[in-house]
Design an enzyme around this catalytic site. Structure first.
Site: not given
Ligand code: AMP
Length: 284
Positions: A32-34, A38, A151, A155, A178, A186-187
């Site tokens: 979440g926190a898309l 995402h 990112k 994983q 991204i 982005l995070s």
């Molecule tokens: P998360 O919600 O942080 O667990 O991320 C969910 C998915 O989105 C994971 O596969 C992450 O690698 C991907 N993700 C998170 N941030 C980015 C980003 N900046 N660019 C590409 N994929 C991302």
């Protein structure tokens, strides 16, 4: 777009629509926190699959610190809008207890450096939790393809190995990292950064691209990486965990610089743990 909150509800929906028989299914697992990172995964999935399921669960078993789990942002209302706009058909947002079928727990997995170096070393048990939740999601959803962002580079490598062993019919798609317009990866954690923190965090992506520039200009991989690491260590505001070259397939410290495929970095900035990486161009 449908929002389903239980595994039973998801099963009903699949059966009602004969989903797993008639349609190709893409899964985008998230916490979440898309954001647009995402969204890019969801857009890719929606181009390649008939139906896209986005799972949203802040997975407790992959957090090695309770404070980090508690502080993780939860923004469901905004997530629904972002997922919908990107082409999601179903949001699957179960509780951890529902997905795990009881108290969430993760079996220890040891695939050597792949699970125990870098992120695995800095966050003991992290990949046990990642493998556990992805296993539960794959079992519940049985997607044809699952989308993960580069990112979280290690994983992707861990999930690819897990799928090879346990779910050989599921294709793991690695998607481009991204960044924002200034270069910050982005995070979901970025919203916890102050303005000052953002400035410091940008030094990480800047250091990564500088290394690539120097290597392209002829400097040796090791010299460029060592110089960037030393420079980052000088900043009081950056608590550097690692800055290293790695081979994506091994994540081993034993790999020689000519075997490196990426440079990876992890650091605490402004009390927020950030990771980033950059791919090294292959020179013929
Ligand atoms: P998360 O919600 O942080 O667990 O991320 C969910 C998915 O989105 C994971 O596969 C992450 O690698 C991907 N993700 C998170 N941030 C980015 C980003 N900046 N660019 C590409 N994929 C991302």
């Amino acid at each position: 777009m449908k929002i389903i909150r239980t595994s039973v509800g998801l099963n009903h929906w699949f059966n009602e629509h004969n989903i797993q028989i008639n349609k190709s299914l893409g899964l985008v697992p998230t916490m979440g926190a898309l954001h647009q990172g995402h969204a890019s995964l969801i857009e890719k999935a929606s181009k390649e699959c008939d139906l896209v399921v986005v799972s949203i669960l802040v997975n407790p078993t992959q957090f090695n610190e309770k404070d980090d789990l508690d502080a993780y942002p939860r923004t469901m209302a905004a997530d629904v809008e972002i997922a919908k706009a990107a082409g999601c058909n179903v949001i699957f947002a179960p509780t951890a207890e529902d997905l795990y079928g009881g108290k969430p727990k993760a079996e220890p997995v040891n695939w050597g450096d792949l699970t125990h170096s870098f992120e695995g070393k800095c966050r003991p048990g992290h990949f046990d939790g990642v493998i556990a939740v992805v296993d539960k999601l794959f079992d519940a959803i049985k997607p044809d393809k699952a989308y993960f962002g580069a990112k979280d580079l290690q994983q992707v490598a861990v999930v690819q190995k897990m799928a090879q062993i346990r779910y050989p019919n599921i294709e793991i798609v690695s998607c481009e990292l991204i960044r924002d317009s200034k270069g910050l990866a982005l995070s979901s954690r970025n919203i916890r950064l102050t303005n000052q923190g953002v400035k410091q965090a940008l030094k990480l992506s800047f250091a990564l691209s500088k290394v690539v520039e120097k290597i392209s200009a002829g400097e040796s991989e090791k010299t460029a990486v060592d110089a960037a690491r030393n420079e980052l260590k000088e900043y009081d505001e950056i608590d550097l965990e690692y800055f290293n070259g790695v081979n994506f397939h091994t994540f081993s410290h034993e790999d020689k610089p000519f075997e490196w495929s990426h440079i990876v970095v992890a650091a605490n900035v402004d009390g927020v743990r950030l990771i980033d990486n950059i791919e090294l161009e292959v020179v013929d």
